[in-house]
Write an enzyme that holds these catalytic residues in place. Structure first.
Site, PDB file in Angstrom:
ATOM      1  CE  LYS A 134     -10.374 -14.983  20.515  1.00 22.07           C
ATOM      2  NZ  LYS A 134      -9.817 -13.997  21.436  1.00 22.07           N
ATOM      3  CE1 TYR A 181      -3.770 -49.214  22.025  1.00 20.70           C
ATOM      4  CE2 TYR A 181      -5.098 -47.210  22.073  1.00 20.70           C
ATOM      5  CZ  TYR A 181      -4.509 -48.241  21.365  1.00 20.70           C
ATOM      6  OH  TYR A 181      -4.647 -48.294  20.006  1.00 20.70           O
TER       7      TYR A 181
END
Ligand SMILES: *Cc1c(COP(=O)(O)O)cnc(C)c1O
Length: 375
Positions: free
Chosen positions: A38, A266
């Site tokens: 999965k 930032y």
């Protein structure tokens, strides 16, 4: 589409196969090891990984959604494919068309499957999901009898297995495990299910609980080379070591020397305290290099560790290479994996951003171009 990227995930096919063989050797030849593929095989590529495991002898696979099962079949994967997350109305026919096995946790799905079986003149095998303490999908113990009775009355469905899942398999000392085994045993005894295929073990169950080695076991994370508890696996000294199959690398974009007192990235959450050589890398949270690694993540350059300075951006981040000689644009960077004597594992990265190796592998693998290494 032009898809070149400096960022490349490499999956070592022989490591996948080695891990399959190690886990299979714990279980022994009589037992089936179902490979959970999965989530695009935890980021390693669902089809490629399933084929690698098949080559190593695997003939049972687990996926979450039915579409994944269809994709495996279309890619030519043989053997049993189990679908763990049910189906939506209109999808049930795919189980028949593609020979997929549903894990059933809703009574109404049994009726739907039986109706479809009748239309197609085919009996479909299913495995029943029971909740033995995971608190997730599956029937509670008290409801199993009713479901088993319903299944017996429906002519086109056949109960061939019973499945449960461990909540705390990676903490072997926790009583929840013995509670789960006891509940599972009771469900099987009380409903005469001993002769169906039973499975409860995940990777942790395979590694830690011989009593959980039923006819089937299901492994995910350890097939990809990691121990479920995030350890280095030292406690399993009698076993060959699992080998992490995924590495992730990139290349330096730009190298700059900043004087002391300059803010980086930032918000200026990092300020140079002396003259600092910074390498700008083309990886950011878009590439799975989590923003949680801001000011604490590390990468390998010239075989040495370089720490992230400031916030990780969407496509970029900065690392301090002051202590590493002569770093240049284009130099190879290892984000996950080994360079020289240094290694960065998914567990190391996970610990820094408060998650687990599973998520790190999914994020790197699913957000970057992959290549496969075959020895
Ligand atoms: C993902 C999953 C597994 C595999 O778990 P690992 O810890 O990766 O071995 C097994 N069973 C179910 C139902 C799962 O969802």
């Amino acid at each position: 589409m032009y898809s070149y990227s400096r960022n490349i995930v490499t999956v070592d096919v022989s490591a996948l196969q080695h891990n399959y063989k190690v886990l299979k050797s714990i279980l022994g030849p009589e037992k089936v090891l179902l490979a959970m593929v999965k989530a695009d095989a935890y980021g390693h590529g669902m089809v490629e990984s399933a084929k690698a495991f098949a080559e190593a002898g695997c003939s049972s696979f687990g996926v979450a959604e039915i579409g994944e099962g269809v994709e495996l079949r279309q890619a030519g994967v043989k053997g049993d494919i189990f679908v763990f997350m049910g189906f939506q109305s209109g999808e049930g026919g795919l189980f028949f068309e593609y020979d997929l096995t549903p894990i059933v946790f809703l009574k109404e799905d049994l009726y739907a499957l039986s109706r479809l079986g009748q239309e197609k003149g085919k009996v479909i095998d299913f495995h029943l999901k029971v909740d033995t303490g995971m608190g997730r999908l599956g029937f509670f113990a008290d409801d199993v009898e009713g479901v088993v009775d319903t299944a017996k009355e429906l002519p086109f469905v056949k109960l061939s297995g019973v499945v449960s899942h461990l909540a705390c398999g990676d903490e072997p000392g926790t009583s929840a495990n013995n509670d789960a085994f006891a509940t599972f045993q009771n469900i099987c005894d009380n409903n005469d299910l001993e002769n169906t295929i039973l499975h409860i073990a995940n990777s942790a169950g395979v590694l830690n609980f011989p009593q959980a080695h039923n006819a089937f076991s299901r492994a995910g994370i350890s097939l990809y080379g990691y121990y479920p508890d995030g350890s280095s696996g030292k406690q399993y000294e009698s076993l060959p070591k699992l080998e992490p199959a995924m590495t992730f690398g990139t290349r330096v974009l730009q190298v700059k020397t900043f004087p002391a007192g300059k803010g980086i990235s930032y918000g200026h959450t990092y300020t140079t305290d002396k003259e600092t050589v910074i390498a700008v890398l083309p990886i950011g949270y878009e590439d799975g290099f989590s923003r949680g690694l801001s000011n604490c993540g590390e990468v390998l350059l010239h075989g040495k560790r370089a720490r992230v300075c400031g916030r990780i951006c969407m496509n970029l981040c900065m690392v301090d290479v002051s202590g590493i000689e002569n770093v240049q644009s284009g130099d190879e960077v290892v984000v996950l994996g080994q360079q020289g004597d240094e290694v960065i594992t998914a567990d190391e990265i996970a610990a820094k951003c408060n998650t687990i190796s599973y998520e790190v592998l999914c994020m790197f693998g699913s957000n970057n171009k992959r290549q496969y290494l075959k020895k």
